[in-house]
Design a protein around this motif. Structure first.
Motif, PDB file in Angstrom:
ATOM      1  N   GLU A   1       0.831  -1.204   0.000  1.00  0.00           N
ATOM      2  CA  GLU A   1       0.000   0.000   0.000  1.00  0.00           C
ATOM      3  C   GLU A   1       0.869   1.259   0.000  1.00  0.00           C
ATOM      4  O   GLU A   1       0.605   2.198  -0.737  1.00  0.00           O
ATOM      5  CB  GLU A   1      -0.898   0.041   1.237  1.00  0.00           C
ATOM      6  CG  GLU A   1      -2.075  -0.885   1.199  1.00  0.00           C
ATOM      7  CD  GLU A   1      -2.917  -0.737   2.445  1.00  0.00           C
ATOM      8  OE1 GLU A   1      -4.094  -0.370   2.295  1.00  0.00           O
ATOM      9  OE2 GLU A   1      -2.394  -0.977   3.560  1.00  0.00           O
TER      10      GLU A   1
ATOM     11  N   VAL B   1      -1.088   4.201  -1.639  1.00  0.00           N
ATOM     12  CA  VAL B   1      -2.476   3.970  -1.232  1.00  0.00           C
ATOM     13  C   VAL B   1      -2.683   4.293   0.247  1.00  0.00           C
ATOM     14  O   VAL B   1      -3.764   4.675   0.659  1.00  0.00           O
ATOM     15  CB  VAL B   1      -2.860   2.493  -1.512  1.00  0.00           C
ATOM     16  CG1 VAL B   1      -4.187   2.122  -0.911  1.00  0.00           C
ATOM     17  CG2 VAL B   1      -2.835   2.207  -3.002  1.00  0.00           C
TER      18      VAL B   1
ATOM     19  N   LEU C   1       2.622   1.848  -3.332  1.00  0.00           N
ATOM     20  CA  LEU C   1       1.719   2.355  -4.370  1.00  0.00           C
ATOM     21  C   LEU C   1       1.074   3.691  -4.010  1.00  0.00           C
ATOM     22  O   LEU C   1       0.286   4.227  -4.786  1.00  0.00           O
ATOM     23  CB  LEU C   1       0.620   1.322  -4.653  1.00  0.00           C
ATOM     24  CG  LEU C   1       1.107  -0.006  -5.228  1.00  0.00           C
ATOM     25  CD1 LEU C   1      -0.047  -1.001  -5.326  1.00  0.00           C
ATOM     26  CD2 LEU C   1       1.748   0.209  -6.599  1.00  0.00           C
TER      27      LEU C   1
ATOM     28  N   ARG D   1     -12.196   5.582  -0.615  1.00  0.00           N
ATOM     29  CA  ARG D   1     -10.919   5.865  -1.295  1.00  0.00           C
ATOM     30  C   ARG D   1      -9.895   4.795  -0.950  1.00  0.00           C
ATOM     31  O   ARG D   1      -9.176   4.308  -1.818  1.00  0.00           O
ATOM     32  CB  ARG D   1     -10.388   7.250  -0.904  1.00  0.00           C
ATOM     33  CG  ARG D   1     -11.041   8.396  -1.610  1.00  0.00           C
ATOM     34  CD  ARG D   1     -10.274   9.702  -1.423  1.00  0.00           C
ATOM     35  NE  ARG D   1      -9.998  10.043  -0.033  1.00  0.00           N
ATOM     36  CZ  ARG D   1     -10.832  10.711   0.764  1.00  0.00           C
ATOM     37  NH1 ARG D   1     -12.019  11.076   0.310  1.00  0.00           N
ATOM     38  NH2 ARG D   1     -10.482  10.995   1.999  1.00  0.00           N
ATOM     39  N   HIS D   2      -9.829   4.431   0.317  1.00  0.00           N
ATOM     40  CA  HIS D   2      -8.869   3.411   0.732  1.00  0.00           C
ATOM     41  C   HIS D   2      -9.226   2.060   0.121  1.00  0.00           C
ATOM     42  O   HIS D   2      -8.355   1.340  -0.369  1.00  0.00           O
ATOM     43  CB  HIS D   2      -8.812   3.323   2.256  1.00  0.00           C
ATOM     44  CG  HIS D   2      -7.723   2.449   2.758  1.00  0.00           C
ATOM     45  ND1 HIS D   2      -7.790   1.821   3.959  1.00  0.00           N
ATOM     46  CD2 HIS D   2      -6.524   2.084   2.224  1.00  0.00           C
ATOM     47  CE1 HIS D   2      -6.686   1.104   4.152  1.00  0.00           C
ATOM     48  NE2 HIS D   2      -5.908   1.255   3.107  1.00  0.00           N
TER      49      HIS D   2
ATOM     50  N   VAL E   1      -4.217   6.806   3.665  1.00  0.00           N
ATOM     51  CA  VAL E   1      -5.184   7.546   2.865  1.00  0.00           C
ATOM     52  C   VAL E   1      -5.593   8.806   3.623  1.00  0.00           C
ATOM     53  O   VAL E   1      -5.637   8.806   4.857  1.00  0.00           O
ATOM     54  CB  VAL E   1      -6.415   6.658   2.543  1.00  0.00           C
ATOM     55  CG1 VAL E   1      -7.198   6.336   3.789  1.00  0.00           C
ATOM     56  CG2 VAL E   1      -7.302   7.300   1.494  1.00  0.00           C
TER      57      VAL E   1
ATOM     58  N   ASN F   1     -10.699   1.417  -2.627  1.00  0.00           N
ATOM     59  CA  ASN F   1     -10.379   1.394  -4.063  1.00  0.00           C
ATOM     60  C   ASN F   1      -8.935   1.009  -4.321  1.00  0.00           C
ATOM     61  O   ASN F   1      -8.628   0.376  -5.333  1.00  0.00           O
ATOM     62  CB  ASN F   1     -10.681   2.751  -4.706  1.00  0.00           C
ATOM     63  CG  ASN F   1     -12.162   3.011  -4.829  1.00  0.00           C
ATOM     64  OD1 ASN F   1     -12.978   2.082  -4.855  1.00  0.00           O
ATOM     65  ND2 ASN F   1     -12.536   4.279  -4.884  1.00  0.00           N
ATOM     66  N   GLY F   2      -8.030   1.379  -3.422  1.00  0.00           N
ATOM     67  CA  GLY F   2      -6.630   1.002  -3.584  1.00  0.00           C
ATOM     68  C   GLY F   2      -6.284  -0.325  -2.928  1.00  0.00           C
ATOM     69  O   GLY F   2      -5.445  -1.073  -3.420  1.00  0.00           O
TER      70      GLY F   2
END
Length: 122
Positions: free
Chosen positions: A53, A58, A56, A90-91, A61, A93-94
């Protein structure tokens, strides 16, 4: 329709259970608590997810209040507090593609709005 690892919201209710998603109180976003109790998760797997995470971008968040991982052996649990449903989405989605890629089953997350959130110094 939004989804958090299979927990989908549509028209104000969870598609599978009919539960209402977290909402707002007094016009301000209500903090959201998500508790993951996967069938099997080790500390090493959790650390690998977190590293991926971060790699990337992510995590963390925007809107993350707190994340805690606890337990032992292959029975680690994770509880996350977000400032709003939007931050949680949002979190998710990643995070979802990472879990799928790593073949980690997060289980059915418990999602609830908070009644109260007390921070140090408040």
């Amino acid at each position: 329709m939004s989804s958090l690892l299979g927990f989908s919201y549509s028209h104000g209710r969870d598609v599978a259970s009919g539960r209402k998603p977290p909402s707002t109180v007094g016009g301000d976003p209500t903090a959201v608590v998500v508790h993951f109790s996967p069938p099997s998760l080790t500390a090493e797997q959790y650390d690998a997810i977190l590293a991926r995470e971060r790699e990337l971008g992510v995590h963390p968040v925007d809107g993350l209040e707190l994340e805690v991982c606890f337990g032992s052996g292959d029975q680690m649990k994770v509880t996350v507090v977000y400032e709003s449903m939007e931050a949680m989405e949002r979190h998710a989605n990643g995070l979802t593609p990472i879990l799928e890629d790593m073949r980690i089953d997060p289980g059915e997350p418990e999602v609830a709005e908070t009644h109260n959130l007390i921070r140090r110094g408040e």
